[in-house]
Design a protein around this motif. Structure first.
Motif, PDB file in Angstrom:
ATOM      1  N   SER A   1       0.845  -1.195   0.000  1.00 55.41           N
ATOM      2  CA  SER A   1       0.000   0.000   0.000  1.00 55.41           C
ATOM      3  C   SER A   1       0.874   1.236   0.000  1.00 55.41           C
ATOM      4  O   SER A   1       1.785   1.355   0.810  1.00 55.41           O
ATOM      5  N   SER A   2       0.585   2.152  -0.882  1.00 57.58           N
ATOM      6  CA  SER A   2       1.406   3.353  -1.029  1.00 57.58           C
ATOM      7  C   SER A   2       0.894   4.442  -0.099  1.00 57.58           C
ATOM      8  O   SER A   2      -0.287   4.744  -0.076  1.00 57.58           O
ATOM      9  N   SER A   3       1.841   5.026   0.641  1.00 60.84           N
ATOM     10  CA  SER A   3       1.431   6.057   1.602  1.00 60.84           C
ATOM     11  C   SER A   3       1.020   7.341   0.906  1.00 60.84           C
ATOM     12  O   SER A   3       0.139   8.045   1.373  1.00 60.84           O
ATOM     13  N   LEU A   4       1.674   7.660  -0.204  1.00 62.34           N
ATOM     14  CA  LEU A   4       1.300   8.866  -0.911  1.00 62.34           C
ATOM     15  C   LEU A   4       0.148   8.630  -1.861  1.00 62.34           C
ATOM     16  O   LEU A   4      -0.710   9.485  -2.052  1.00 62.34           O
ATOM     17  N   LEU A   5       0.135   7.445  -2.502  1.00 59.78           N
ATOM     18  CA  LEU A   5      -0.921   7.166  -3.457  1.00 59.78           C
ATOM     19  C   LEU A   5      -2.181   6.679  -2.796  1.00 59.78           C
ATOM     20  O   LEU A   5      -3.250   6.715  -3.383  1.00 59.78           O
ATOM     21  N   ASP A   6      -2.085   6.194  -1.559  1.00 59.04           N
ATOM     22  CA  ASP A   6      -3.250   5.591  -0.910  1.00 59.04           C
ATOM     23  C   ASP A   6      -3.556   6.333   0.378  1.00 59.04           C
ATOM     24  O   ASP A   6      -3.514   5.761   1.446  1.00 59.04           O
TER      25      ASP A   6
ATOM     26  N   PHE B   1       9.151   5.492   1.018  1.00 63.32           N
ATOM     27  CA  PHE B   1       8.712   6.882   1.004  1.00 63.32           C
ATOM     28  C   PHE B   1       9.674   7.766   0.229  1.00 63.32           C
ATOM     29  O   PHE B   1       9.300   8.837  -0.240  1.00 63.32           O
ATOM     30  N   VAL B   2      10.937   7.321   0.053  1.00 62.29           N
ATOM     31  CA  VAL B   2      11.860   8.084  -0.787  1.00 62.29           C
ATOM     32  C   VAL B   2      11.440   7.988  -2.249  1.00 62.29           C
ATOM     33  O   VAL B   2      11.400   8.995  -2.978  1.00 62.29           O
ATOM     34  N   ALA B   3      11.119   6.766  -2.682  1.00 64.37           N
ATOM     35  CA  ALA B   3      10.646   6.586  -4.056  1.00 64.37           C
ATOM     36  C   ALA B   3       9.315   7.280  -4.275  1.00 64.37           C
ATOM     37  O   ALA B   3       9.055   7.857  -5.343  1.00 64.37           O
ATOM     38  N   GLU B   4       8.468   7.238  -3.249  1.00 65.07           N
ATOM     39  CA  GLU B   4       7.149   7.858  -3.394  1.00 65.07           C
ATOM     40  C   GLU B   4       7.262   9.378  -3.410  1.00 65.07           C
ATOM     41  O   GLU B   4       6.467  10.063  -4.072  1.00 65.07           O
ATOM     42  N   PHE B   5       8.220   9.943  -2.681  1.00 61.54           N
ATOM     43  CA  PHE B   5       8.441  11.380  -2.777  1.00 61.54           C
ATOM     44  C   PHE B   5       8.852  11.768  -4.195  1.00 61.54           C
ATOM     45  O   PHE B   5       8.439  12.815  -4.711  1.00 61.54           O
ATOM     46  N   GLU B   6       9.664  10.916  -4.819  1.00 62.62           N
ATOM     47  CA  GLU B   6      10.045  11.183  -6.209  1.00 62.62           C
ATOM     48  C   GLU B   6       8.820  11.213  -7.111  1.00 62.62           C
ATOM     49  O   GLU B   6       8.656  12.113  -7.945  1.00 62.62           O
ATOM     50  N   GLU B   7       7.941  10.233  -6.948  1.00 61.29           N
ATOM     51  CA  GLU B   7       6.734  10.180  -7.772  1.00 61.29           C
ATOM     52  C   GLU B   7       5.818  11.379  -7.458  1.00 61.29           C
ATOM     53  O   GLU B   7       5.236  11.980  -8.372  1.00 61.29           O
ATOM     54  N   PHE B   8       5.681  11.710  -6.184  1.00 61.31           N
ATOM     55  CA  PHE B   8       4.856  12.857  -5.786  1.00 61.31           C
ATOM     56  C   PHE B   8       5.397  14.159  -6.395  1.00 61.31           C
ATOM     57  O   PHE B   8       4.645  14.971  -6.934  1.00 61.31           O
ATOM     58  N   ALA B   9       6.708  14.360  -6.309  1.00 62.66           N
ATOM     59  CA  ALA B   9       7.299  15.596  -6.828  1.00 62.66           C
ATOM     60  C   ALA B   9       7.151  15.681  -8.342  1.00 62.66           C
ATOM     61  O   ALA B   9       6.865  16.754  -8.880  1.00 62.66           O
ATOM     62  N   ALA B  10       7.341  14.553  -9.037  1.00 65.09           N
ATOM     63  CA  ALA B  10       7.213  14.571 -10.499  1.00 65.09           C
ATOM     64  C   ALA B  10       5.790  14.934 -10.909  1.00 65.09           C
ATOM     65  O   ALA B  10       5.567  15.749 -11.822  1.00 65.09           O
ATOM     66  N   LEU B  11       4.810  14.339 -10.227  1.00 62.31           N
ATOM     67  CA  LEU B  11       3.425  14.630 -10.562  1.00 62.31           C
ATOM     68  C   LEU B  11       3.064  16.064 -10.172  1.00 62.31           C
ATOM     69  O   LEU B  11       2.383  16.778 -10.922  1.00 62.31           O
ATOM     70  N   ALA B  12       3.521  16.508  -9.011  1.00 57.64           N
ATOM     71  CA  ALA B  12       3.197  17.871  -8.555  1.00 57.64           C
ATOM     72  C   ALA B  12       3.781  18.919  -9.485  1.00 57.64           C
ATOM     73  O   ALA B  12       3.147  19.950  -9.755  1.00 57.64           O
ATOM     74  N   GLU B  13       4.997  18.677  -9.986  1.00 54.36           N
ATOM     75  CA  GLU B  13       5.596  19.633 -10.905  1.00 54.36           C
ATOM     76  C   GLU B  13       4.779  19.758 -12.180  1.00 54.36           C
ATOM     77  O   GLU B  13       4.628  20.842 -12.741  1.00 54.36           O
ATOM     78  N   SER B  14       4.248  18.645 -12.665  1.00 49.65           N
ATOM     79  CA  SER B  14       3.415  18.693 -13.874  1.00 49.65           C
ATOM     80  C   SER B  14       2.080  19.375 -13.613  1.00 49.65           C
ATOM     81  O   SER B  14       1.535  20.046 -14.491  1.00 49.65           O
ATOM     82  N   ILE B  15       1.546  19.240 -12.385  1.00 47.55           N
ATOM     83  CA  ILE B  15       0.253  19.833 -12.072  1.00 47.55           C
ATOM     84  C   ILE B  15       0.383  21.326 -11.794  1.00 47.55           C
ATOM     85  O   ILE B  15      -0.412  22.146 -12.270  1.00 47.55           O
ATOM     86  N   PHE B  16       1.386  21.725 -11.031  1.00 40.13           N
ATOM     87  CA  PHE B  16       1.522  23.107 -10.576  1.00 40.13           C
ATOM     88  C   PHE B  16       2.338  23.966 -11.528  1.00 40.13           C
ATOM     89  O   PHE B  16       2.810  25.034 -11.134  1.00 40.13           O
ATOM     90  N   LYS B  17       2.531  23.544 -12.744  1.00 45.07           N
ATOM     91  CA  LYS B  17       3.267  24.347 -13.706  1.00 45.07           C
ATOM     92  C   LYS B  17       2.474  25.628 -14.010  1.00 45.07           C
ATOM     93  O   LYS B  17       1.333  25.584 -14.433  1.00 45.07           O
ATOM     94  N   ASN B  18       3.076  26.782 -13.734  1.00 41.79           N
ATOM     95  CA  ASN B  18       2.460  28.096 -13.960  1.00 41.79           C
ATOM     96  C   ASN B  18       1.176  28.284 -13.147  1.00 41.79           C
ATOM     97  O   ASN B  18       0.264  29.008 -13.568  1.00 41.79           O
TER      98      ASN B  18
END
Length: 840
Positions: free
Chosen positions: A481-486, A668-685
């Motif tokens: 179970s993913s802590s960031l995704l779930d 949680f290190v890998a999940e932070f990577e996934e969270f940051a990648a997705l957040a950067e795509s969402i919060f662009k501008n």
């Protein structure tokens, strides 16, 4: 004051060859404690110089001292402040304005009069005297210095003003006669005494001649007196005749007065008739309503455009007749009262008919709108109310008339419109949000009845699996179970990028449908109910009412039928919108809760979208209903976002590691990577980039702390390996994403990775070829001491023979065996996914 004047003359002005003419006791305006004296002085030497001197007492108070002096020729203006009212204040304009307050008005007037006289007597440039009484400025004759003896001039300069006032200057004729007389006597200048005796003798001769002439003319005087007596008798006769004439004219005057009075009465009657005709014409022109208007008000068609226009014109004409400004006394006329009562009856009748018709229009339009609701039930669109608004806007002018003439019925229509439209919009909006929820979850209406709102189903499963997370190897890490995704109740395997994109589109479509709906309704309300033209709403009823509108109170207070101001038009529009769209905010909050339940990443999408729509709405009207509602919902979205970050940090803190397997890259290190990648795509501008940066800081610090915690608790994997691998992964992630707010953390991750790599190599791997290692360390030490590299071999302990001895102790099989053991040890500690173990 006389004693002070003598003391000043003796101690200050006499040593300077000056004479004191006038003195005034003054103080500066606003500083009444420090008194001083202003003195008007003239010099005793020629040419005469006039000064204004400021004198004050010494600090010890024993004597007076001269402080400041101004030449009178530098004085431009004397301002006495008030020419009528007595005031001790006055201003002197030298190089700057000096404001003074005299101890008394009399002293001030005396000083100003002296300044004026000195100006008239000695200066060519005239000083401006403003706000000075004309009594103080009396004209003085100009003393010609050439014609006044030296002694007399000094007397004038010394202040003997009475002598100057008695002196009269000779006119031109007298000067000419004196010159002729002096020319006739040669010794008039050389022997003044002889000339004076001669003039005295001639004066005595002339006096005797005058007496003889008077005595000789006595007979002529007697004749003149007789003539005067005769003239008096003639005057008496003329007066008698004039008296008789006056009696004759008296009767004529009485007759003329009677004729004048009669003419005045005729003129007054004509004037009254003209005024009466003007009043009658005024009442007929302004209080007469055309029969066509009366018929339109009583029977006019309120369904057709032509009938509505006729009723509107008739209502405006009626309002003009009722609001005509009557002149004094008109309201006492019986005919005026009857006409006003007739107008009131017409107004009541038409207002009642208009209100009834509009209520039926509301109901009919609502039924027509409800019939089209079914076709939107399967689509994520809201029904268009533009035809409904267009038809009702035909009655906008009549609504304004009703608002101005009968506010009670206008208010009733407003309440009925809000009550009915709130139910209609509630059905439409709830159906719209149900469709949105179905599209988000991918279920049908039937499945939704059993799964989405009950206590069972996929979306309401147990969350116990989230309470404890174990750190697995990289092979099975993605299956837990993913802590960031779930953050909700669905596993990571059920979610993917397509699902998130789908949710983003649905949420954007929901906001895009709601925004024009609210703006169109608000624009219609302001136009139809005429709420944008005035600053306040007026009431005409005589009761006290308070109407609750979803948390806001619309209070109205009236006293004896006098309209009172209750609230601004914008507040009224916002309250009506709140009543009509009361279900929007709860439905949006439910939709947000569902999206957050499906996937906590949805809070990122919702924060960006909602922020953009709030920013757009505030640019249009910061105080509008749409802006306020979206702002309230944005607060909820922001709380969900903060909750997501907080729960993530909490779960990092609660993470536990397995004692039997090596740690590798923490989940949680890998999940932070996934969270940051997705957040950067969402919060662009995006407008809310600052919120993401704050979340980044909190998360990355929590990651750092949790990595060190796991490294300290790890038993199978060395602490340096855990720190080295995970901080290497964090550094690689931050380098790839280039997040500006995490530059300091990126440098810190690189430093930690480097430090623990060196620590691992030195303390964990050991030295497999110890003697060989010591030999080369000694070589490096000699080079560090300054010995050249080519000369190191000449050292006894580091020559070729010693090197061969050390190499013989480590044959090839022994070296290979040591390296194999070292490689196995490293392979045992490091994980494969980070690829830190390189094989050549």
């Amino acid at each position: 004051m006389t004693a002070i004047k003598h003391a000043l003359q003796r101690d200050i002005f006499t040593p300077n060859d000056e004479r004191l003419l006038s003195i005034v006791n003054v103080c500066k305006a606003g500083k009444k404690k420090r008194n001083c004296f202003l003195c008007a002085t003239v010099t005793t030497e020629r040419p005469v110089q006039v000064n204004v001197v400021k004198v004050k007492k010494s600090d010890k108070g024993d004597f007076y001292k001269r402080q400041t002096a101004w030449a009178l020729r530098d004085l431009a203006v004397v301002d006495a402040k008030d020419a009528v009212k007595e005031s001790p204040e006055f201003d002197l304009h030298f190089d700057k304005v000096y404001k003074w307050v005299a101890s008394s008005t009399a002293e001030k007037n005396t000083f100003i009069s002296c300044i004026w006289k000195l100006n008239q007597r000695y200066l060519r440039k005239k000083i401006d005297f403003i706000n000075v009484s004309s009594q103080l400025l009396e004209e003085l004759p100009k003393v010609a210095e050439e014609s006044v003896p030296s002694g007399e001039n000094q007397s004038v300069a010394g202040g003997d003003e009475e002598a100057v006032d008695e002196y009269q200057e000779l006119n031109a004729r007298e000067e000419q006669d004196i010159e002729i007389m002096m020319e006739g006597c040669e010794y008039a200048i050389s022997n003044a005494e002889a000339f004076a005796e001669k003039l005295s003798r001639e004066l005595q001769v002339l006096d005797g001649a005058n007496i003889q002439s008077i005595m000789a003319s006595e007979k002529q005087v007697n004749i003149l007196m007789k003539l005067l007596d005769e003239a008096l008798k003639e005057v008496d006769q003329i007066e008698l005749k004039l008296s008789s004439y006056e009696e004759m004219l008296q009767s004529v005057k009485e007759q003329m007065d009677q004729i004048s009075e009669s003419n005045h009465l005729i003129h007054l009657s004509n004037t009254n008739n003209v005024k009466l005709l003007s009043e009658i014409e005024f009442l007929v022109n302004h209080m007469d309503l055309a029969k066509g208007h009366i018929k339109a008000l009583q029977e006019g068609d309120l369904t057709s455009s032509r009938g509505i226009e006729a009723c509107t014109n008739a209502a405006d004409a009626l309002l003009q007749c009722m609001n005509v400004a009557l002149r004094p006394g008109h309201d006492m006329l019986h005919a005026v009262k009857q006409q006003q009562q007739r107008f009131s009856d017409l107004r009541e009748q038409f207002a009642r008919r208009l209100a009834s018709h509009l209520n039926s229009v509301f109901v009919q339009q609502g039924h027509d709108q409800s019939s089209t609701l079914a076709q939107h039930s399967v689509e994520l669109t809201l029904p268009n109310h533009h035809p409904f608004h267009r038809d009702l806007l035909r009655y906008a002018k009549l609504m304004e008339w009703l608002k101005n003439t009968d506010y009670g019925k206008y208010e009733g229509l407003t309440k009925n419109y809000m009550d009915y439209l709130s139910r209609l919009y509630e059905r439409e909006i709830k159906e719209f949000f149900e469709v949105a929820k179905i599209k988000m979850t991918g279920t049908t209406r039937e499945g939704k009845k059993f799964g989405l709102h009950g206590s069972s189903g996929k979306l309401t499963g147990s969350t116990s699996s989230l309470n404890k997370l174990s750190v697995q190897s990289s092979g099975n890490r993605r299956s837990q179970s993913s802590s960031l995704l779930d953050m909700g109740n669905m596993s990571a395997s059920d979610l993917d990028v397509a699902d998130r994109t789908k949710f983003d589109k649905i949420f954007e479509q929901v906001l895009s449908e709601l925004e024009p709906l609210c703006l169109a309704e608000q624009d219609f309300i302001s136009k139809f109910f005429k709420l944008q033209q005035h600053q306040s709403i007026l009431g005409t009823t005589t009761t006290n009412e308070a109407e609750e509108i979803d948390g806001g109170t619309l209070s109205r207070s009236y006293t004896s039928g006098v309209p009172q101001t209750i609230s601004s038009e914008k507040d009224m529009i916002r309250q009506m919108m709140t009543k009509i769209f009361r279900c929007i905010e709860p439905e949006l909050n439910n939709l947000i809760a569902l999206g957050d339940k499906i996937d906590s990443f949805n809070s990122l999408y919702m924060l960006v979208k909602m922020s953009h729509h709030v920013w757009t709405a505030q640019n249009v009207d910061p105080a509008s209903f749409l802006s306020t509602t979206l702002g309230n919902v944005l607060v909820t979205v922001k709380r969900n976002f903060d909750k997501c970050i907080s729960n993530q940090m909490k779960q990092m803190d609660e993470v536990k590691i397995s004692k039997k397997s090596k740690v590798g890259i923490l989940s949680f290190v890998a999940e932070f990577e996934e969270f940051a990648a997705l957040a950067e795509s969402i919060f662009k501008n995006a407008e809310r980039r600052g919120d993401l940066d704050k979340a980044y800081i909190k998360l990355i610090r929590a990651v750092f702390v949790s990595v060190e915690k796991v490294a300290n608790e790890s038993q199978k994997t060395p602490r340096d390996v855990v720190m080295m691998e995970n901080f290497h992964h964090i550094f690689a992630t931050l380098s790839r994403l280039k997040i500006s707010c995490l530059e300091a953390e990126k440098k810190e991750a690189k430093q930690k990775y480097t430090d623990h790599l060196q620590s691992y190599v030195i303390y964990s791997l050991g030295q497999p070829l110890e003697k060989l290692n010591h030999f080369f360390e000694g070589v490096e030490a000699r080079v560090a001491q300054g010995i050249r590299e080519e000369e190191v071999s000449y050292q006894l302990a580091f020559n070729k023979q010693e090197l061969r001895k050390v190499i013989k102790e480590y044959p090839g099989k022994e070296v290979k065996k040591g390296l194999d053991n070292l490689y196995k040890k490293v392979d045992k500690h490091l994980c494969e996914e980070e690829n830190l173990l390189q094989v050549n």
